[in-house]
Enzyme design. Structure first.
Site, PDB file in Angstrom:
ATOM      1  N   ASN A  22       4.776   2.493   4.003  1.00 58.50           N
ATOM      2  CA  ASN A  22       4.343   3.650   4.784  1.00 58.50           C
ATOM      3  C   ASN A  22       5.135   3.770   6.082  1.00 58.50           C
ATOM      4  O   ASN A  22       5.492   2.778   6.710  1.00 58.50           O
ATOM      5  CB  ASN A  22       2.829   3.662   5.037  1.00 58.50           C
ATOM      6  CG  ASN A  22       2.269   2.348   5.546  1.00 58.50           C
ATOM      7  OD1 ASN A  22       2.814   1.283   5.287  1.00 58.50           O
ATOM      8  ND2 ASN A  22       1.172   2.431   6.257  1.00 58.50           N
ATOM      9  N   GLU A  67       4.896   5.737   9.578  1.00 58.93           N
ATOM     10  CA  GLU A  67       4.006   6.523  10.445  1.00 58.93           C
ATOM     11  C   GLU A  67       4.790   7.201  11.568  1.00 58.93           C
ATOM     12  O   GLU A  67       5.985   6.967  11.741  1.00 58.93           O
ATOM     13  CB  GLU A  67       2.899   5.611  10.984  1.00 58.93           C
ATOM     14  CG  GLU A  67       2.035   5.069   9.845  1.00 58.93           C
ATOM     15  CD  GLU A  67       0.852   4.247  10.295  1.00 58.93           C
ATOM     16  OE1 GLU A  67       0.757   3.906  11.496  1.00 58.93           O
ATOM     17  OE2 GLU A  67       0.005   3.953   9.420  1.00 58.93           O
ATOM     18  N   CYS A  72       2.909   8.074   3.060  1.00 56.54           N
ATOM     19  CA  CYS A  72       2.422   6.881   2.359  1.00 56.54           C
ATOM     20  C   CYS A  72       3.559   6.146   1.646  1.00 56.54           C
ATOM     21  O   CYS A  72       4.564   6.750   1.253  1.00 56.54           O
ATOM     22  CB  CYS A  72       1.397   7.270   1.294  1.00 56.54           C
ATOM     23  SG  CYS A  72      -0.150   7.883   1.952  1.00 56.54           S
ATOM     24  N   GLU A 102       3.657   4.991  -1.367  1.00 57.86           N
ATOM     25  CA  GLU A 102       3.877   5.443  -2.744  1.00 57.86           C
ATOM     26  C   GLU A 102       4.856   6.613  -2.790  1.00 57.86           C
ATOM     27  O   GLU A 102       5.751   6.672  -3.633  1.00 57.86           O
ATOM     28  CB  GLU A 102       2.567   5.903  -3.389  1.00 57.86           C
ATOM     29  CG  GLU A 102       1.522   4.823  -3.552  1.00 57.86           C
ATOM     30  CD  GLU A 102       0.593   4.702  -2.359  1.00 57.86           C
ATOM     31  OE1 GLU A 102       1.056   4.819  -1.204  1.00 57.86           O
ATOM     32  OE2 GLU A 102      -0.599   4.476  -2.586  1.00 57.86           O
ATOM     33  N   CYS A 149      -3.943   7.084  -2.406  1.00 54.23           N
ATOM     34  CA  CYS A 149      -4.773   8.160  -1.851  1.00 54.23           C
ATOM     35  C   CYS A 149      -4.681   9.390  -2.764  1.00 54.23           C
ATOM     36  O   CYS A 149      -3.845   9.448  -3.680  1.00 54.23           O
ATOM     37  CB  CYS A 149      -4.325   8.506  -0.431  1.00 54.23           C
ATOM     38  SG  CYS A 149      -2.815   9.486  -0.365  1.00 54.23           S
ATOM     39  N   CYS A 168      -1.222  11.036  -2.967  1.00 57.40           N
ATOM     40  CA  CYS A 168      -0.253  10.261  -3.758  1.00 57.40           C
ATOM     41  C   CYS A 168      -0.569  10.360  -5.247  1.00 57.40           C
ATOM     42  O   CYS A 168       0.350  10.360  -6.075  1.00 57.40           O
ATOM     43  CB  CYS A 168      -0.228   8.808  -3.299  1.00 57.40           C
ATOM     44  SG  CYS A 168       0.592   8.636  -1.700  1.00 57.40           S
TER      45      CYS A 168
END
Ligand code: THU
Length: 159
Positions: free
Chosen positions: A59, A61, A70, A72, A109, A112
């Site tokens: 990830n 940020e 994310c 993924e 999530c 994703c």
């Protein structure tokens, strides 16, 4: 109508088949290098392509929080950019906690799941999803569709 999701539960990482275990190790290595100064929740993902390539991501940020991406999707989009015609076989996901160890599987999530579904539909082949914490049980879903029932996909757009 009954919609059921089938998830295989393994009691620990050591019970996994070799391929899944190795993929999870790559995801764990990637998690170590996540850029997550805000959440301090370091996620790693490793994508296994059908041609044998493994592409990892973590990830990323941002001070403008919603811009973060994310693990993924970092891995998946890089894989698709490098190998646009190669189906995705599996993805492994794990994370490293900040204050305490993560003892349950980390699932993708919702965003994703939708992003993963796109490639499952594109190639017409299921993508296996391996989910793990730092220790404890590991879950495996045989396909993204299993994790996203009643999903929206491109077939709705061709009207
Ligand atoms: N995160 C992922 O990378 N993958 C997921 O599936 C769940 C959440 C990241 C996003 C954010 O950087 C941090 O974890 C906390 O939500």
């Amino acid at each position: 109508m009954l919609i059921q999701t089938e998830i295989k539960v393994f009691s620990s990482r050591t019970d996994l088949p070799v391929k899944e275990g190795d993929l999870l190790d790559v995801a764990h290595e990637a998690a170590k290098h996540a850029y997550a100064p805000y959440s301090r929740f370091k996620v790693g993902a490793a994508v296994l392509l059908e041609n044998g390539h493994i592409i990892s991501g973590n990830n990323q940020e941002n001070a403008v929080y919603p811009l973060g991406t994310c693990a993924e999707r970092v891995a998946l989009f890089y894989a698709s950019a490098q190998f646009p015609e190669t189906p995705v076989a599996k993805i492994a996901i794990t994370a490293i906690g900040h204050e305490s160890e993560i003892t349950r599987p980390v699932p993708p999530c919702g965003s994703c799941r939708q992003a993963l579904l796109e490639y499952e539909v594109k190639f017409g082949e299921p993508i296996e999803v391996v989910m793990a914490g730092e220790r404890g049980e590991v879950y495996i879903a045989k396909s993204v569709a299993d994790l996203l029932p009643l999903s929206f996909s491109n077939d709705f757009l061709s009207v």
